[in-house]
Design an enzyme around this catalytic site. Structure first.
Site, PDB file in Angstrom:
ATOM      1  N   HIS A 143       3.480  -5.905   8.869  1.00  0.00           N
ATOM      2  CA  HIS A 143       2.600  -5.095   8.021  1.00  0.00           C
ATOM      3  C   HIS A 143       2.882  -5.366   6.560  1.00  0.00           C
ATOM      4  O   HIS A 143       3.849  -4.860   6.010  1.00  0.00           O
ATOM      5  CB  HIS A 143       2.720  -3.612   8.363  1.00  0.00           C
ATOM      6  CG  HIS A 143       4.089  -3.044   8.218  1.00  0.00           C
ATOM      7  ND1 HIS A 143       5.152  -3.402   9.008  1.00  0.00           N
ATOM      8  CD2 HIS A 143       4.589  -2.131   7.356  1.00  0.00           C
ATOM      9  CE1 HIS A 143       6.223  -2.712   8.660  1.00  0.00           C
ATOM     10  NE2 HIS A 143       5.920  -1.940   7.664  1.00  0.00           N
ATOM     11  N   LYS A 585       6.253   5.210  -3.228  1.00  0.00           N
ATOM     12  CA  LYS A 585       4.895   5.754  -3.372  1.00  0.00           C
ATOM     13  C   LYS A 585       4.944   7.251  -3.636  1.00  0.00           C
ATOM     14  O   LYS A 585       4.154   7.794  -4.413  1.00  0.00           O
ATOM     15  CB  LYS A 585       4.097   5.481  -2.087  1.00  0.00           C
ATOM     16  CG  LYS A 585       2.629   5.859  -2.166  1.00  0.00           C
ATOM     17  CD  LYS A 585       1.981   5.864  -0.789  1.00  0.00           C
ATOM     18  CE  LYS A 585       2.351   7.113  -0.014  1.00  0.00           C
ATOM     19  NZ  LYS A 585       1.565   7.305   1.198  1.00  0.00           N
TER      20      LYS A 585
END
Length: 927
Positions: A143, A585
């Site tokens: 990913h 994040k």
């Protein structure tokens, strides 16, 4: 140094000219002219901004049709691939030249690392103790899956080999022309090969992509890495010390096992992935056995094999005659060939069985080898026998390489980690409890009550009476995953799986729920001889909040009597995974880096206090915003006394091809990581220097200031997420066929919580903001300094003396260098509310400038990346094609979003997706 830089520049010019020649002959008529005019125009703009020229270049781009744009983008993308290849070739040649010169080698080499141990007075016994504790475990993930197709990787590999040949030996004019024509032929193939996948890859495609690196590179690189370390040890300590380098490199994978948010990873997918790993490793072992069969032609009339080897041949006689159907006369006087023929036959039997199972036609005939230890025992017999009659040199070549490969890769190739979000296990356990007569509602329990109930169920001989057919599909699938673990361990090897990773671990019960589900599959429990545990559960802490309470959760686990018994039964080792991407994040780069640093210290101290060995698993991405950066520096930047000989780290996306596509580069990257691991693990054999408390206190304040600044942007700035979705190509990233995983955890949820860390970082990088990797750092440094000269001096000392702080600011420099705020401003054309977008951009741009100023001041530099001139030069050289690519992407995004119908939009999708791919290749980042 200058000669090497000049040679690199000449080769880049040469390859650019060869590409131009291919474009001249094989592209549409105007493509080469457009490429060169855009390149030259944007080079001029970079030297001095000229709004009139920029408008003229954009008008030229706006006038291009979709097909021409696609070809222009493809030309830029091939250029980046060629530059990457040329740089790898020259880096490899420079290393060869250093080795040939015979002096000390580069920082991070085995030579430098082992010499340092010797210079510092470490004895051979201490070094052996250090080597015996090492485990280096890179884990390949999907990913995102590497954006390059395998066929593209293979073509660049051929170009690498030809380019290397240009320099490794003197060529006459005719030979030189042949090589140049061969390179041009490969570039022509690249031009006529579609680098963008037509269809989104299936998980099995991703598995095959991961296998590529083992087949084409790592099976060659790994034995050489061991050999180089042995040489370094001999050079430093002499040949007679008895120092032995064990096989300590292992590989892991998430491809086919990571089901967190990926609905396409089913139990049967995991089963297939395991069998594909088994098939490939058998094929690769067989190739080398066949080579040895041709090589070891010793006659027993000319040498005397060892008694143990001859006894083994006698014991194999029935297998030779009855199972293989061979004549007793074959290889009568060539004992090693006879033994290797038996080894080959046994491996072929294993391979036939797994291929039949992959094809869905189970073959119940017995395997040739029941386990890898039997295969290794045969190889050891041959090696020891060769040594016994004076042929140690024959034993030390390809045979020793095969032994290293078998010790490293076994019959499993990689340890497949499985990952699932904690909520899925809680839902399954809740349903199982609810189906028991008179059972209370599990979700209503307190955390302490849950731990008691789970512990009792795990210890019970028959915890639940369940009919799988009546369970909800989600719970049934969750249980079947554990049944696959049990089945594949029995079928192939106990080593086929690594850890079961629990993402979003918020409490100890989230780990114990996994243990209960494993109990239902017979993987854990109690029998007459006591507790047994055939699964390792790794809790993943990935948000700022979870990192802050890691000690509470892990203390609760370690103090739970059932869990403690299971850990002890499984080897008394606990693995804990740390999530770099989501924490960044969530709270910004500074808070993330510091919380991760503190979390490591907390969990290692807890484990030491409870007498448990703890291995940290670092979930680092390719980019700085996801924990990326040079591996050597990253390992040395870990907290003191937390790297106890073992480190496990994810290798993601573009990192796989950059580090592992070529065996020459793979050797270098593995060497850097292992050297870093050696140095960081000296705490095992000597008392480490204590950390500076004043430095820790300063970082604590900086992290708090940085998080406040970052949250002010992402949480308090009105319209920030609209800005992100409008001025970056994140909506198109979801359409790019580079991975099977959805870009959002939940469809139609555009919140920060829902979007995955990869597209969050990827989107900002494409639009040249790169803000996840630096935002808030400038504000934090400025606020702490408060124009105090002494405080600046303190930060400068921290930068020079503390590897953690130095690595943080070095990585920040790279991200600031990759950001281009002038180009980022051009993406504002895509915003619907220009006024609000301009205000947000101004806020980001001001923090960029603040961060740039503060970082350079603290590092004592005049410009970014002055301390890494080669990397700076490499990144700067890419801008001549990145600048036009970004402007092309802006134009295409504008048209794509403006078209009223799906049919009209479709024509712009191809150049849009290609632009994303090309910019990722140019920046060497896909997220």
């Amino acid at each position: 140094m200058k000669d090497a830089a000049d040679a690199l520049a000449r080769d880049i010019q040469l390859f650019t000219a060869l590409l131009a020649e291919v474009l001249r002959e094989h592209s549409r008529k105007r493509v080469l002219v457009i490429v060169e005019r855009l390149r030259d125009g944007f080079v001029t703009l970079r030297a001095e901004d000229d709004p009139e020229l920029r408008a003229k270049l954009m008008k030229r781009i706006d006038g291009l049709d979709p097909q021409t744009l696609s070809e222009v983008i493809r030309a830029f993308n091939i250029y980046f691939g060629l530059v990457n290849t040329v740089e790898e070739v020259h880096a490899h040649l420079r290393r060869l030249a250093q080795v040939s010169a015979g002096g000390p080698l580069w920082i991070g080499s085995f030579d430098q690392a082992v010499r340092e141990l010797k210079t510092d007075g470490l004895s051979p016994q201490q070094v052996q103790g250090l080597l015996d504790h090492l485990i280096y475990l890179p884990v390949f993930t999907a990913h995102p899956t590497e954006a390059k197709r395998r066929t593209i990787l293979e073509t660049f590999r051929r170009i690498f080999l030809i380019a290397q040949d240009l320099h490794k030996r003197r060529l006459n004019d005719e030979e030189l022309e042949e090589r140049l024509q061969a390179i041009m032929a490969e570039i022509q193939i690249l031009w006529k090969t579609d680098e963008v996948r037509v269809h989104k890859p299936q998980v099995t495609d991703e598995v095959r992509q991961g296998l590529y690196f083992f087949r084409e590179s790592l099976f060659d690189a790994v034995p050489e890495v061991y050999r180089n370390l042995e040489r370094a040890v001999r050079r430093a300590y002499g040949p007679d010390t008895g120092l032995r380098v064990p096989s300590f490199i292992r590989f892991g994978s998430w491809i086919g096992g990571d089901r967190d948010g990926n609905p396409f990873v089913k139990p049967e997918t995991t089963e297939l992935a395991i069998r594909m790993h088994h098939e490939l490793v058998l094929e690769l072992h067989l190739d080398r056995v066949r080579g040895l069969l041709r090589r070891l032609s010793h006659s027993d009339t000319l040498c005397r094999p060892s008694p143990a080897f001859l006894d083994s041949l006698d014991a194999d006689e029935d297998y030779w005659v009855d199972t293989m159907g061979q004549s007793l006369r074959r290889y009568t006087n060539e004992p090693y060939r006879r033994k290797l023929a038996i080894i080959r036959h046994r491996l072929e039997a294993n391979l036939a069985r797994v291929r039949a199972r992959i094809a869905g036609n189970p073959d119940d005939r017995p395997a040739g080898y029941a386990e890898v230890s039997e295969f290794l025992a045969d190889l050891y017999l041959i090696r020891d026998s060769l040594i016994s009659h004076g042929d140690a040199n024959a034993a030390a070549g390809p045979l020793q390489d095969l032994i290293r490969l078998a010790e490293t890769f076994g019959f499993h190739l990689v340890h497949l980690d499985l990952r699932q979000e904690s909520r899925r296990h809680t839902e399954a356990v809740t349903e199982l409890f609810a189906r028991q007569p008179g059972a209370p509602y599990y979700q209503a329990f307190s955390e302490d009550q849950k731990l008691v109930a789970l512990g009792e169920a795990i210890a019970h001989p028959h915890p639940f009476v369940i009919d799988k057919g009546t369970l909800t599909p989600a719970t049934r699938e969750t249980i079947e995953v554990f049944e696959v673990i049990a089945r594949m361990r029995a079928e192939i090897s106990p080593d086929v799986f690594g850890a079961y990773v629990v993402s979003m671990t918020h409490s100890a019960s989230h780990v114990m729920e996994v243990m209960l589900l494993a109990r239902l599959a017979g993987l854990v429990g109690r029998d007459p001889s006591g507790w047994f545990c055939q699964i390792h559960v790794s809790p993943l802490f990935e948000t700022i909040e979870d990192l802050g309470q890691i000690d509470r959760v892990m203390a609760s686990l370690f103090d739970d009597p059932t869990y403690r018994a299971l850990v002890k039964a499984s080897g008394n080792q606990q693995e804990v995974m740390l999530g770099y991407s989501d924490s960044c994040k969530d709270g910004g780069i500074l808070a993330s880096a510091w919380k991760l640093y503190e979390a490591q210290k907390k969990v290692i101290a807890l484990a030491d206090d409870r007498g448990v060995s703890c291995r940290l698993f670092h979930g680092r991405g390719g980019t700085v915003g996801r924990g990326g950066g040079p591996t050597y520096e990253a390992i040395l930047a870990q907290p003191v006394d937390t790297v106890h000989g073992q480190i496990k780290v994810t290798e993601q996306g573009e990192v796989l091809s950059y580090r592992y596509a070529n065996p020459e580069t793979a050797r270098y990257e593995l060497t850097l990581a292992i050297s870093g691991l050696l140095k960081a693990s000296r705490c095992l054999i000597e008392e480490p220097e204590p950390e500076r408390r004043d430095y820790l206190a300063i970082l604590d304040e900086l992290a708090r200031f940085g998080e406040e600044a970052y949250r002010d942007l992402v949480d308090e700035t009105e319209g920030l997420l609209d800005y992100f979705y409008q001025v970056t190509p994140v909506d198109a990233i979801a359409l790019l066929n580079i991975g099977s995983r959805p870009s959002h955890r939940q469809d139609a949820d555009r919140s920060l919580a829902s979007i995955r860390a990869i597209p969050w970082v990827f989107g900002w990088a494409q639009a040249r903001h790169t803000l996840p990797a630096w935002y808030g750092l400038g504000r934090a440094l400025e606020r702490w300094r408060n124009n105090d000269v002494e405080r600046l001096a303190k930060l400068q000392r921290m930068y020079q003396e503390w590897p953690f702080f130095r690595a943080l600011l070095s990585n920040t420099q790279m991200s600031l260098f990759k950001a281009e705020m002038t180009i980022a401003r051009e993406y504002l054309r895509l915003a619907r509310d220009q006024g609000r977008a301009r205000a947000i951009y101004d806020k980001i741009q001001a923090e960029y400038q603040r961060t740039l100023t503060q970082v350079l001041n603290v590092a004592g530099l005049h410009g970014l990346m002055e301390e890494t001139p080669d990397l700076r030069s490499s990144l700067a050289g890419r801008n001549i094609y990145l600048d036009p690519l970004n402007h092309i992407q802006i134009a295409v995004l504008e048209r794509y979003r403006r078209e009223p119908s799906d049919e009209a939009r479709e024509q712009w999708l191809d150049p849009l997706l290609r632009s994303i791919n090309a910019i990722a290749g140019g920046m060497r980042n896909t997220g």
